[in-house]
Design an enzyme around this catalytic site. Structure first.
Site, PDB file in Angstrom:
ATOM      1  N   GLY A 112      15.585  -2.301  -2.280  1.00  0.00           N
ATOM      2  CA  GLY A 112      14.497  -1.401  -2.652  1.00  0.00           C
ATOM      3  C   GLY A 112      15.035  -0.041  -3.048  1.00  0.00           C
ATOM      4  O   GLY A 112      16.185   0.311  -2.709  1.00  0.00           O
ATOM      5  N   ASP A 150      10.414  10.195   8.175  1.00  0.00           N
ATOM      6  CA  ASP A 150      10.708   8.768   7.973  1.00  0.00           C
ATOM      7  C   ASP A 150      12.163   8.431   8.312  1.00  0.00           C
ATOM      8  O   ASP A 150      12.440   7.411   8.954  1.00  0.00           O
ATOM      9  CB  ASP A 150      10.453   8.362   6.510  1.00  0.00           C
ATOM     10  CG  ASP A 150       8.977   8.118   6.223  1.00  0.00           C
ATOM     11  OD1 ASP A 150       8.232   7.785   7.165  1.00  0.00           O
ATOM     12  OD2 ASP A 150       8.572   8.260   5.051  1.00  0.00           O
ATOM     13  N   TYR A 186       5.765  -3.888   8.380  1.00  0.00           N
ATOM     14  CA  TYR A 186       5.363  -4.074   9.780  1.00  0.00           C
ATOM     15  C   TYR A 186       4.143  -4.969   9.921  1.00  0.00           C
ATOM     16  O   TYR A 186       3.748  -5.302  11.040  1.00  0.00           O
ATOM     17  CB  TYR A 186       5.110  -2.716  10.460  1.00  0.00           C
ATOM     18  CG  TYR A 186       4.112  -1.857   9.729  1.00  0.00           C
ATOM     19  CD1 TYR A 186       4.538  -0.920   8.798  1.00  0.00           C
ATOM     20  CD2 TYR A 186       2.750  -2.017   9.932  1.00  0.00           C
ATOM     21  CE1 TYR A 186       3.635  -0.158   8.096  1.00  0.00           C
ATOM     22  CE2 TYR A 186       1.837  -1.247   9.242  1.00  0.00           C
ATOM     23  CZ  TYR A 186       2.287  -0.320   8.326  1.00  0.00           C
ATOM     24  OH  TYR A 186       1.383   0.430   7.632  1.00  0.00           O
ATOM     25  N   LYS A 208       3.979  10.883  -1.694  1.00  0.00           N
ATOM     26  CA  LYS A 208       5.072  11.549  -0.968  1.00  0.00           C
ATOM     27  C   LYS A 208       5.904  12.483  -1.846  1.00  0.00           C
ATOM     28  O   LYS A 208       6.471  13.454  -1.351  1.00  0.00           O
ATOM     29  CB  LYS A 208       5.992  10.501  -0.335  1.00  0.00           C
ATOM     30  CG  LYS A 208       5.410   9.842   0.896  1.00  0.00           C
ATOM     31  CD  LYS A 208       6.405   8.903   1.539  1.00  0.00           C
ATOM     32  CE  LYS A 208       5.779   8.181   2.711  1.00  0.00           C
ATOM     33  NZ  LYS A 208       6.690   7.253   3.372  1.00  0.00           N
TER      34      LYS A 208
HETATM   35  P1  NDP Z   1       7.341   2.293  -2.859  1.00  0.00           P
HETATM   36  O1  NDP Z   1       6.118   1.949  -3.641  1.00  0.00           O
HETATM   37  O2  NDP Z   1       7.887   3.661  -2.949  1.00  0.00           O
HETATM   38  O3  NDP Z   1       8.527   1.258  -3.268  1.00  0.00           O
HETATM   39  C1  NDP Z   1       8.266  -0.109  -3.376  1.00  0.00           C
HETATM   40  C2  NDP Z   1       9.577  -0.868  -3.496  1.00  0.00           C
HETATM   41  O4  NDP Z   1       9.287  -2.277  -3.469  1.00  0.00           O
HETATM   42  C3  NDP Z   1      10.327  -0.617  -4.795  1.00  0.00           C
HETATM   43  O5  NDP Z   1      11.692  -0.720  -4.572  1.00  0.00           O
HETATM   44  C4  NDP Z   1       9.815  -1.780  -5.668  1.00  0.00           C
HETATM   45  O6  NDP Z   1      10.698  -2.121  -6.719  1.00  0.00           O
HETATM   46  C5  NDP Z   1       9.792  -2.891  -4.669  1.00  0.00           C
HETATM   47  N1  NDP Z   1       8.885  -3.981  -5.031  1.00  0.00           N
HETATM   48  C6  NDP Z   1       7.531  -3.952  -5.001  1.00  0.00           C
HETATM   49  N2  NDP Z   1       7.040  -5.147  -5.386  1.00  0.00           N
HETATM   50  C7  NDP Z   1       8.111  -5.931  -5.682  1.00  0.00           C
HETATM   51  C8  NDP Z   1       8.246  -7.270  -6.137  1.00  0.00           C
HETATM   52  N3  NDP Z   1       7.171  -8.038  -6.391  1.00  0.00           N
HETATM   53  N4  NDP Z   1       9.487  -7.754  -6.322  1.00  0.00           N
HETATM   54  C9  NDP Z   1      10.589  -6.995  -6.066  1.00  0.00           C
HETATM   55  N5  NDP Z   1      10.512  -5.710  -5.636  1.00  0.00           N
HETATM   56  C10 NDP Z   1       9.287  -5.189  -5.446  1.00  0.00           C
HETATM   57  O7  NDP Z   1       6.990   1.900  -1.363  1.00  0.00           O
HETATM   58  P2  NDP Z   1       7.687   2.382   0.000  1.00  0.00           P
HETATM   59  O8  NDP Z   1       9.142   2.462  -0.205  1.00  0.00           O
HETATM   60  O9  NDP Z   1       6.993   3.546   0.556  1.00  0.00           O
HETATM   61  O10 NDP Z   1       7.320   1.152   0.967  1.00  0.00           O
HETATM   62  C11 NDP Z   1       7.963  -0.106   0.852  1.00  0.00           C
HETATM   63  C12 NDP Z   1       7.571  -0.974   2.054  1.00  0.00           C
HETATM   64  O11 NDP Z   1       8.022  -0.364   3.254  1.00  0.00           O
HETATM   65  C13 NDP Z   1       6.060  -1.142   2.221  1.00  0.00           C
HETATM   66  O12 NDP Z   1       5.802  -2.460   2.616  1.00  0.00           O
HETATM   67  C14 NDP Z   1       5.698  -0.198   3.331  1.00  0.00           C
HETATM   68  O13 NDP Z   1       4.595  -0.654   4.092  1.00  0.00           O
HETATM   69  C15 NDP Z   1       6.961  -0.216   4.164  1.00  0.00           C
HETATM   70  N6  NDP Z   1       7.138   1.049   4.854  1.00  0.00           N
HETATM   71  C16 NDP Z   1       7.266   0.994   6.207  1.00  0.00           C
HETATM   72  C17 NDP Z   1       7.456   2.139   6.910  1.00  0.00           C
HETATM   73  C18 NDP Z   1       7.605   2.050   8.379  1.00  0.00           C
HETATM   74  O14 NDP Z   1       7.542   3.099   9.039  1.00  0.00           O
HETATM   75  N7  NDP Z   1       7.878   0.879   8.923  1.00  0.00           N
HETATM   76  C19 NDP Z   1       7.503   3.472   6.271  1.00  0.00           C
HETATM   77  C20 NDP Z   1       7.367   3.420   4.840  1.00  0.00           C
HETATM   78  C21 NDP Z   1       7.177   2.227   4.166  1.00  0.00           C
HETATM   79  P3  NDP Z   1      10.581  -1.399  -8.163  1.00  0.00           P
HETATM   80  O15 NDP Z   1      11.312  -0.106  -8.047  1.00  0.00           O
HETATM   81  O16 NDP Z   1      11.230  -2.363  -9.067  1.00  0.00           O
HETATM   82  O17 NDP Z   1       9.103  -1.236  -8.441  1.00  0.00           O
END
Ligand code: NDP
Length: 287
Positions: free
Chosen positions: A127, A102, A226, A66
């Site tokens: 997040g 989004d 989701y 993205k």
């Molecule tokens: P990114 O990869 O950009 O961000 C991931 C986030 O999750 C970061 O804040 C990361 O923290 C955190 N994270 C990942 N693993 C862990 C862990 N084990 N413990 C704590 N924090 C963790 O992903 P997105 O923001 O694009 O997506 C995040 C979620 O949202 C996904 O599950 C995705 O499917 C969902 N989503 C849903 C959408 C919808 O339309 N419903 C649209 C977009 C996303 P850190 O910075 O420390 O790595």
């Protein structure tokens, strides 16, 4: 001529966007094929260049592209620039235009499926990745009273807070655990999970980003994950007496907004919801 659209991301094995986008094109009798295009980072430049061909309407973009897709486009609209992420590309006669649906999908789901307006709300955002950026800017634009951002990697939360303060004043950063998180949760009208914790097949499947005991009973808990439709966080929040909202409506609404940009037609959202739910349940598309 059959036209084409699709989704850039990597990996893409669990995406349900092709199911509900194809259902929308078919329902509207538009001769368009929508595919998942799993694209490793090193191939993104060449694949995006192909989108300029006249058969392509455009594309959706998801993790991890993205941000990196932005310099490959001819123009990016100001809202996507502010968020720092593009999830929709429109091929306008060979010119590639980037935008972000989004944030609008996120707010539309909040309004239409939880009856909540962002205006005046105290928000705890968990997040700081791509979806958290969209949510934070959506809240800032929508007039949230305060936004507290908690993330595992604190520096990412600080950087997001710095950016969002350009739009809204009361933006703070809190660690993902400890007393500051507890008091931010206790004050919150709305707790939003924008981490991938709890996601099926993910590394933190079955886990929650915040202890359900910290959720105030009067709050709304909104989980962007989701799949599964009922995440561990939503289950714990319900146990605490809170209202809940899952991530499917946002997913469908951001896709519906992309569809409208590609076609100029109203998206058949009910058809898209039905196809998305069937795909999540592992059932084939009806069309
Ligand atoms: P990114 O990869 O950009 O961000 C991931 C986030 O999750 C970061 O804040 C990361 O923290 C955190 N994270 C990942 N693993 C862990 C862990 N084990 N413990 C704590 N924090 C963790 O992903 P997105 O923001 O694009 O997506 C995040 C979620 O949202 C996904 O599950 C995705 O499917 C969902 N989503 C849903 C959408 C919808 O339309 N419903 C649209 C977009 C996303 P850190 O910075 O420390 O790595």
């Amino acid at each position: 001529m059959e036209q084409r659209a699709g989704l850039f991301g990597y990996p893409l094995s669990h995406s349900i966007s092709p199911a509900f986008q194809q259902a929308a094109f078919d329902h509207c009798s538009l001769p368009v094929r929508y595919d998942a295009w799993p694209t490793p980072p090193e191939a993104l430049g060449a694949e995006v260049r192909k989108l300029r061909g006249e058969e392509f309407l455009g594309a959706n973009v998801t993790v991890p592209h993205k941000e990196t897709v932005m310099p490959l486009l001819d123009a990016v609209d100001p809202w996507a620039k502010l968020i720092g992420a593009v999830n929709t590309i429109v091929n306008d006669h060979g010119r590639l235009m980037g935008s972000n649906t989004d944030a609008d999908g996120f707010i539309r789901a909040l309004r239409e499926h939880a009856g909540m307006d962002p205006q005046g709300q105290r928000v705890l955002l968990l997040g700081a990745g791509g979806s958290a950026r969209a949510a934070a800017f959506a809240f800032a634009k929508g007039g949230a009273a305060s936004i507290a951002i908690a993330n595992r990697t604190l520096s990412r939360a600080k950087s997001l807070a710095r950016d969002v303060r350009k739009l809204a004043g009361d933006v703070t950063v809190v660690p993902l655990e400890g007393g500051t998180l507890e008091s931010a949760a206790a004050r919150a009208d709305l707790i939003v999970n924008c981490t991938s914790m709890g996601m099926l097949h993910g590394e933190a499947e079955g886990r929650t980003p915040i202890d359900g005991r910290l959720v105030p009973p009067g709050a709304l808990v909104y989980d962007l994950v989701y799949n599964p439709p009922e995440t561990p966080l939503l289950r714990e929040a319900q146990g605490a007496g809170a209202r809940t909202l899952g991530g499917l409506p946002m997913l469908v609404y951001q896709g519906a907004a992309s569809f409208e940009r590609w076609t100029g037609k109203d998206a058949p959202v009910e058809v898209m919801f039905e196809a998305a739910e069937r795909a999540l349940a592992g059932l084939p598309n009806e069309s």
